[in-house]
Motif scaffolding. Structure first.
Motif, short mmCIF file in Angstrom:
data_model
loop_
_atom_site.label_atom_id
_atom_site.label_comp_id
_atom_site.label_asym_id
_atom_site.label_seq_id
_atom_site.Cartn_x
_atom_site.Cartn_y
_atom_site.Cartn_z
N VAL A 26 0.86 -1.18 0.00
CA VAL A 26 0.00 0.00 0.00
C VAL A 26 0.90 1.24 0.00
N ASP A 27 0.64 2.14 -0.92
CA ASP A 27 1.45 3.35 -1.04
C ASP A 27 0.87 4.46 -0.18
N TYR A 28 1.60 4.83 0.88
CA TYR A 28 1.15 5.92 1.75
C TYR A 28 1.89 7.22 1.43
N LYS A 29 2.32 7.36 0.19
CA LYS A 29 3.04 8.54 -0.31
C LYS A 29 4.45 8.64 0.28
N THR A 30 4.54 8.75 1.61
CA THR A 30 5.88 8.87 2.20
C THR A 30 6.51 7.51 2.45
N SER A 31 5.69 6.48 2.50
CA SER A 31 6.22 5.14 2.72
C SER A 31 5.27 4.11 2.14
N THR A 32 5.75 2.88 2.04
CA THR A 32 4.88 1.80 1.61
C THR A 32 4.83 0.75 2.71
N ARG A 33 3.66 0.17 2.86
CA ARG A 33 3.50 -0.89 3.86
C ARG A 33 2.89 -2.11 3.21
N LYS A 34 3.16 -3.23 3.81
CA LYS A 34 2.61 -4.49 3.31
C LYS A 34 1.09 -4.46 3.47
N CYS A 35 0.42 -4.90 2.42
CA CYS A 35 -1.04 -4.95 2.47
C CYS A 35 -1.44 -6.31 3.04
N ASP A 36 -2.18 -6.28 4.12
CA ASP A 36 -2.54 -7.56 4.73
C ASP A 36 -4.06 -7.70 4.85
N ILE A 37 -4.75 -7.11 3.91
CA ILE A 37 -6.21 -7.13 3.96
C ILE A 37 -6.71 -8.58 3.92
N PHE A 38 -7.67 -8.87 4.76
CA PHE A 38 -8.25 -10.22 4.84
C PHE A 38 -9.72 -10.04 5.16
N GLU A 39 -10.55 -10.19 4.14
CA GLU A 39 -11.96 -9.86 4.30
C GLU A 39 -12.85 -10.97 3.79
N GLU A 40 -14.02 -11.06 4.39
CA GLU A 40 -15.02 -12.00 3.89
C GLU A 40 -15.68 -11.41 2.65
N LEU A 41 -15.82 -12.24 1.62
CA LEU A 41 -16.52 -11.81 0.42
C LEU A 41 -17.94 -12.35 0.46
N SER A 42 -18.82 -11.67 -0.22
CA SER A 42 -20.19 -12.14 -0.31
C SER A 42 -20.33 -13.05 -1.53
N LEU A 43 -20.66 -14.30 -1.29
CA LEU A 43 -20.85 -15.22 -2.42
C LEU A 43 -22.00 -14.77 -3.30
N ARG A 44 -22.98 -14.12 -2.67
CA ARG A 44 -24.11 -13.63 -3.47
C ARG A 44 -23.65 -12.56 -4.45
N ASP A 45 -22.78 -11.65 -3.98
CA ASP A 45 -22.27 -10.61 -4.87
C ASP A 45 -21.43 -11.23 -5.98
N LEU A 46 -20.64 -12.25 -5.62
CA LEU A 46 -19.81 -12.92 -6.63
C LEU A 46 -20.70 -13.60 -7.67
N ALA A 47 -21.82 -14.15 -7.20
CA ALA A 47 -22.75 -14.78 -8.14
C ALA A 47 -23.31 -13.75 -9.12
N TRP A 48 -23.56 -12.54 -8.61
CA TRP A 48 -24.08 -11.47 -9.47
C TRP A 48 -23.04 -11.01 -10.48
N THR A 49 -21.78 -10.95 -10.06
CA THR A 49 -20.76 -10.40 -10.97
C THR A 49 -20.11 -11.47 -11.85
N ARG A 50 -19.96 -12.68 -11.32
CA ARG A 50 -19.26 -13.73 -12.08
C ARG A 50 -20.17 -14.79 -12.63
N GLY A 51 -21.35 -14.92 -12.07
CA GLY A 51 -22.27 -15.96 -12.52
C GLY A 51 -22.13 -17.21 -11.66
N LEU A 52 -23.23 -17.93 -11.55
CA LEU A 52 -23.26 -19.12 -10.71
C LEU A 52 -22.34 -20.22 -11.21
N SER A 53 -22.06 -20.23 -12.51
CA SER A 53 -21.27 -21.32 -13.07
C SER A 53 -19.77 -21.05 -13.06
N CYS A 54 -19.36 -19.90 -12.54
CA CYS A 54 -17.93 -19.58 -12.46
C CYS A 54 -17.25 -20.56 -11.50
#
Ligand code: ZN
Length: 95
Positions: A26-54
């Motif tokens: 992650v670029d904080y302009k003056t420095s960079t830090r490791k991105c450690d994002i860890f989030e739950e995704l919504s399978l329903r949203d994924l179904a809407w964007t990628r389709g059920l057969s993905c």
């Protein structure tokens, strides 16, 4: 138990999915830090964007970290607790 191969399968099996950014910065302009994002995704949203057969195996390569733009994403799938059939049946009295 049927195999879970697609978003539709995971959705109907009640799975949950979390995404972790691998090695992003992650670029904080003056420095960079490791991105450690860890989030739950919504399978329903994924179904809407990628389709059920993905397929779930293709999903990782199609994701992009919203914080740092990294495309190396690791998915963690969490199946639901074992079905009722395997559970010990304890009658509940006196409610
Ligand atoms: Zn990231």
């Amino acid at each position: 138990m049927t195999a879970v191969e697609t978003i539709g399968d995971a959705l109907s099996a009640g799975w949950r999915v979390r995404a972790r950014c691998v090695g992003g910065l992650v670029d904080y302009k003056t420095s960079t830090r490791k991105c450690d994002i860890f989030e739950e995704l919504s399978l329903r949203d994924l179904a809407w964007t990628r389709g059920l057969s993905c397929s779930l195996s293709n999903l990782e390569s199609r994701l992009k970290c919203p914080r740092c733009g990294n495309r190396r994403i690791s998915l963690v799938f969490e199946p639901p607790a074992p079905p009722q059939a395997n559970a010990v049946r304890t009658p509940v009295f006196g409610r």
